[in-house]
Design an enzyme around this catalytic site. Structure first.
Site, PDB file in Angstrom:
ATOM      1  N   ARG A 139     -38.344  12.566  25.796  1.00 49.70           N
ATOM      2  CA  ARG A 139     -39.508  11.866  26.321  1.00 49.70           C
ATOM      3  C   ARG A 139     -40.249  11.244  25.149  1.00 49.70           C
ATOM      4  O   ARG A 139     -40.246  11.783  24.033  1.00 49.70           O
ATOM      5  CB  ARG A 139     -40.431  12.813  27.104  1.00 49.70           C
ATOM      6  CG  ARG A 139     -39.903  13.223  28.460  1.00 49.70           C
ATOM      7  CD  ARG A 139     -39.854  12.026  29.410  1.00 49.70           C
ATOM      8  NE  ARG A 139     -39.490  12.381  30.779  1.00 49.70           N
ATOM      9  CZ  ARG A 139     -38.258  12.361  31.262  1.00 49.70           C
ATOM     10  NH1 ARG A 139     -37.244  12.037  30.445  1.00 49.70           N
ATOM     11  NH2 ARG A 139     -38.028  12.659  32.513  1.00 49.70           N
ATOM     12  N   GLU A 161     -45.342   4.242  27.591  1.00 52.41           N
ATOM     13  CA  GLU A 161     -44.247   3.726  28.409  1.00 52.41           C
ATOM     14  C   GLU A 161     -44.786   3.258  29.761  1.00 52.41           C
ATOM     15  O   GLU A 161     -45.490   4.018  30.422  1.00 52.41           O
ATOM     16  CB  GLU A 161     -43.208   4.831  28.607  1.00 52.41           C
ATOM     17  CG  GLU A 161     -41.908   4.353  29.193  1.00 52.41           C
ATOM     18  CD  GLU A 161     -40.831   5.442  29.198  1.00 52.41           C
ATOM     19  OE1 GLU A 161     -40.265   5.679  30.282  1.00 52.41           O
ATOM     20  OE2 GLU A 161     -40.586   6.049  28.136  1.00 52.41           O
ATOM     21  N   HIS A 190     -35.727   3.268  29.210  1.00 55.36           N
ATOM     22  CA  HIS A 190     -35.634   4.480  30.029  1.00 55.36           C
ATOM     23  C   HIS A 190     -34.578   4.334  31.135  1.00 55.36           C
ATOM     24  O   HIS A 190     -34.860   4.450  32.324  1.00 55.36           O
ATOM     25  CB  HIS A 190     -36.993   4.825  30.643  1.00 55.36           C
ATOM     26  CG  HIS A 190     -37.127   6.290  30.962  1.00 55.36           C
ATOM     27  ND1 HIS A 190     -38.336   6.936  30.972  1.00 55.36           N
ATOM     28  CD2 HIS A 190     -36.199   7.242  31.279  1.00 55.36           C
ATOM     29  CE1 HIS A 190     -38.174   8.209  31.293  1.00 55.36           C
ATOM     30  NE2 HIS A 190     -36.874   8.412  31.480  1.00 55.36           N
TER      31      HIS A 190
END
Length: 304
Positions: free
Chosen positions: A220, A248, A267
């Protein structure tokens, strides 16, 4: 037991579990179906955003939030008392490990540079790096790490070292990282985002990596201190490839976009055909247990 399901694939996959009332809902709609008043289980959409937290407030009898992704950081510590959380660990490990291999090879074999040369009509023949013989450090020791290790082995890497929260057979403890980093060429981040892992990769962590080493983030974004990473990239001492960033999505004017020695993907590690089918196979196992009156096998405790 009423289960709110956001996908037709979920209705089909879970329909053979006795005792479940499956109710389809539109995750984009402002209103949930009337069945939300009696729903015991809520399945948010795949890679749901923080907006999905509002759904919990509309389900007064909720007992379980069952995720379709392995990452649970959005939900940990934010559910009402008495509402359990179960993740989807085991669903996306294989395809995410595939991303790790593809991304690692792309950087080592300089694929982005060759693409740019192709765009310019330039024949840029030169020797590149290789994964063969590299010393690989996997920060994480769960399903994703096992899937990644298995794939790495086929590329004749020199060593694969695993790191987990605690030391055990074949796994080093996180506390040993300062002594391990300097002996590895490729460091792959495969941990969930928890209080323990947030900011794990800071300036000291990066400074301990050898010159020319490659950082691969399949975890992450907030696991890595973006400013510290930027500093090392601008010095062109390290290389990195990341599928996740902080923040993000990454704003268009963020300096990471133009940092040297960095490859960014948006992602997409688990975003391949069949991701819902794989996720609902894991969910099936979780809800079978719940229907028997047991806790789901993937119950999240202490952030894991």
């Amino acid at each position: 037991m009423t289960v709110l399901v956001p996908h037709a694939e979920g209705e089909a996959a879970l329909s053979d579990i006795d005792g479940l009332e499956l109710v389809r809902y539109d995750e984009q709609a402002e209103q949930l179906p009337d069945a939300a008043d009696r729903a015991a289980v809520l399945i948010p959409g795949f890679l749901a955003t923080s907006d999905a937290l509002e759904l919990v407030e509309r389900c007064p009898r909720l007992r379980l939030v069952q995720l379709l992704s392995a990452g649970a950081e959005l939900w940990v510590g934010r559910l009402p008392e008495g509402v359990q959380l179960s993740d989807c660990q085991g669903a996306h490990g294989g395809v995410t490990a595939e991303w790790v291999l593809a991304a690692t090879l792309a950087v080592l074999r300089e694929i982005p540079g060759f693409v740019r040369a192709q765009d310019q009509g330039r024949w840029d023949q030169h020797v590149t790096d290789t994964l063969t013989g590299k010393r690989v450090l996997l920060v994480g020791a769960g399903d994703l790490a096992e899937q990644t290790a298995r794939r790495m082995e086929t590329f004749d890497v020199a060593t694969i070292t695993r790191v987990g929260r605690r030391a055990r057979d074949g796994v080093h403890a996180t506390s040993e990282l300062p002594d391990l980093l300097g002996d590895h060429d490729v460091v792959v981040l495969l941990v969930p985002l928890t209080d323990e892992t947030r900011g794990l990769v800071d300036a000291d962590f990066l400074a301990a990596m050898p010159d020319g080493a490659l950082l691969v983030n399949a975890a992450r974004g907030p696991v890595v201190d973006s400013d510290a990473l930027l500093e090392e990239l601008r010095r062109e001492r390290l290389r990195a490839v990341v599928d996740v960033v902080d923040p993000e999505p990454l704003p268009a004017d963020h300096p990471l976009w133009t940092a040297p020695n960095l490859l960014i993907t948006p992602h997409v590690g688990g975003s391949v055909p069949g991701h819902l089918e794989r996720a609902y196979r894991v969910v099936h196992t979780q809800l079978e247990a719940v229907a028997r009156g047991e806790d789901p096998p993937n119950l999240v405790t202490n952030g894991y």
